[in-house]
Design a protein around this motif. Structure first.
Motif, mmCIF file in Angstrom:
data_model
loop_
_atom_site.group_PDB
_atom_site.id
_atom_site.type_symbol
_atom_site.label_atom_id
_atom_site.label_comp_id
_atom_site.label_asym_id
_atom_site.label_seq_id
_atom_site.Cartn_x
_atom_site.Cartn_y
_atom_site.Cartn_z
ATOM 1 N N GLN A 84 -24.282 -133.357 -26.687
ATOM 2 C CA GLN A 84 -23.813 -132.805 -25.418
ATOM 3 C C GLN A 84 -23.763 -131.292 -25.518
ATOM 4 N N ALA A 85 -24.323 -130.633 -24.520
ATOM 5 C CA ALA A 85 -24.308 -129.180 -24.448
ATOM 6 C C ALA A 85 -23.864 -128.769 -23.052
ATOM 7 N N THR A 86 -23.064 -127.706 -22.976
ATOM 8 C CA THR A 86 -22.546 -127.236 -21.697
ATOM 9 C C THR A 86 -23.104 -125.847 -21.398
ATOM 10 N N PHE A 87 -23.636 -125.681 -20.201
ATOM 11 C CA PHE A 87 -24.147 -124.405 -19.713
ATOM 12 C C PHE A 87 -23.484 -124.178 -18.362
ATOM 13 N N VAL A 88 -22.393 -123.426 -18.355
ATOM 14 C CA VAL A 88 -21.568 -123.258 -17.160
ATOM 15 C C VAL A 88 -22.360 -122.539 -16.069
ATOM 16 N N GLY A 89 -22.327 -123.119 -14.866
ATOM 17 C CA GLY A 89 -22.958 -122.516 -13.710
ATOM 18 C C GLY A 89 -24.433 -122.817 -13.556
ATOM 19 N N ALA A 90 -25.000 -123.584 -14.420
ATOM 20 C CA ALA A 90 -26.434 -123.880 -14.348
ATOM 21 C C ALA A 90 -26.674 -125.148 -13.550
ATOM 22 N N ASP A 91 -27.797 -125.158 -12.825
ATOM 23 C CA ASP A 91 -28.169 -126.369 -12.108
ATOM 24 C C ASP A 91 -28.990 -127.274 -13.037
ATOM 25 N N ALA A 92 -29.349 -128.447 -12.555
ATOM 26 C CA ALA A 92 -30.023 -129.438 -13.391
ATOM 27 C C ALA A 92 -31.382 -128.951 -13.879
ATOM 28 N N GLU A 93 -32.109 -128.232 -13.036
ATOM 29 C CA GLU A 93 -33.429 -127.744 -13.449
ATOM 30 C C GLU A 93 -33.318 -126.694 -14.543
ATOM 31 N N THR A 94 -32.350 -125.793 -14.411
ATOM 32 C CA THR A 94 -32.130 -124.778 -15.443
ATOM 33 C C THR A 94 -31.693 -125.418 -16.750
ATOM 34 N N VAL A 131 -29.984 -136.441 -19.815
ATOM 35 C CA VAL A 131 -29.455 -136.449 -18.456
ATOM 36 C C VAL A 131 -28.817 -135.084 -18.231
ATOM 37 N N ASN A 132 -29.237 -134.405 -17.166
ATOM 38 C CA ASN A 132 -28.711 -133.082 -16.846
ATOM 39 C C ASN A 132 -27.854 -133.175 -15.596
ATOM 40 N N ALA A 133 -26.597 -132.774 -15.699
ATOM 41 C CA ALA A 133 -25.661 -132.887 -14.580
ATOM 42 C C ALA A 133 -25.318 -131.502 -14.053
ATOM 43 N N THR A 134 -25.559 -131.292 -12.764
ATOM 44 C CA THR A 134 -25.261 -130.012 -12.147
ATOM 45 C C THR A 134 -23.757 -129.825 -11.955
ATOM 46 N N ALA A 135 -23.036 -130.891 -11.664
ATOM 47 C CA ALA A 135 -21.608 -130.798 -11.335
ATOM 48 C C ALA A 135 -20.803 -130.134 -12.441
ATOM 49 N N ASN A 136 -21.033 -130.507 -13.690
ATOM 50 C CA ASN A 136 -20.266 -129.917 -14.781
ATOM 51 C C ASN A 136 -21.120 -129.072 -15.711
ATOM 52 N N GLY A 137 -22.385 -128.858 -15.373
ATOM 53 C CA GLY A 137 -23.266 -128.020 -16.178
ATOM 54 C C GLY A 137 -23.493 -128.582 -17.566
ATOM 55 N N GLN A 138 -23.608 -129.877 -17.668
ATOM 56 C CA GLN A 138 -23.714 -130.513 -18.973
ATOM 57 C C GLN A 138 -25.045 -131.240 -19.139
ATOM 58 N N THR A 139 -25.611 -131.109 -20.326
ATOM 59 C CA THR A 139 -26.791 -131.866 -20.715
ATOM 60 C C THR A 139 -26.355 -132.883 -21.758
#
Length: 130
Positions: free
Chosen positions: A46-56, A81-89
């Motif tokens: 699990q990796a978190t990228f705050v503020g990023a959308d699913a494509e990013t 699985v890339n989630a835009t809501a929490n910026g998590q992959t």
């Protein structure tokens, strides 16, 4: 025979309870250790990228990690699985049934460490959880 149990429901309940108790006792005696493992070991990243959308997330986080993971020994497949809501992959890596889960975890951690230099700085600040 059915009239007997209809007129005496307590006897029917006692027989049902005895059947359940005998079944519960026999479950404890089943030779489960003789059955093979059929669920393949999985490693979850699990990796978190705050503020990023699913494509990013897919382009900047998932792709570099997937490129490094593609050569892991005994890997069957992986998906992310890339989630835009929490910026998590979230990436799941599945290995063969015959492999050791601890070895699979170490191999996955090594590959994730190799990919860490290609990840954005905010992702490395939050860390990648294996």
């Amino acid at each position: 025979m059915s009239k007997f149990f209809i007129h005496r429901p307590i006897v029917a309940m006692v027989i049902a309870l005895l059947t359940v108790i005998v079944g519960a006792i026999t479950i404890l005696g089943l030779p489960i250790s003789q059955f093979p493992n059929i669920a393949p070991p999985e490693t979850k990243l699990q990796a978190t990228f705050v503020g990023a959308d699913a494509e990013t997330l897919a382009q900047s986080v998932a792709t570099p990690i997937e490129a490094q993971m593609s050569g892991v020994d005994n890997m069957n497949y992986m998906y992310s699985v890339n989630a835009t809501a929490n910026g998590q992959t979230t990436m799941i890596v599945d290995f063969g049934v015959q492999t050791d889960p601890n070895t699979d975890l170490i191999l996955t951690q090594i590959r994730e460490t190799q990919a860490a230099s290609q990840l954005p700085s905010s992702v490395t600040q939050y860390g990648v959880t294996v």
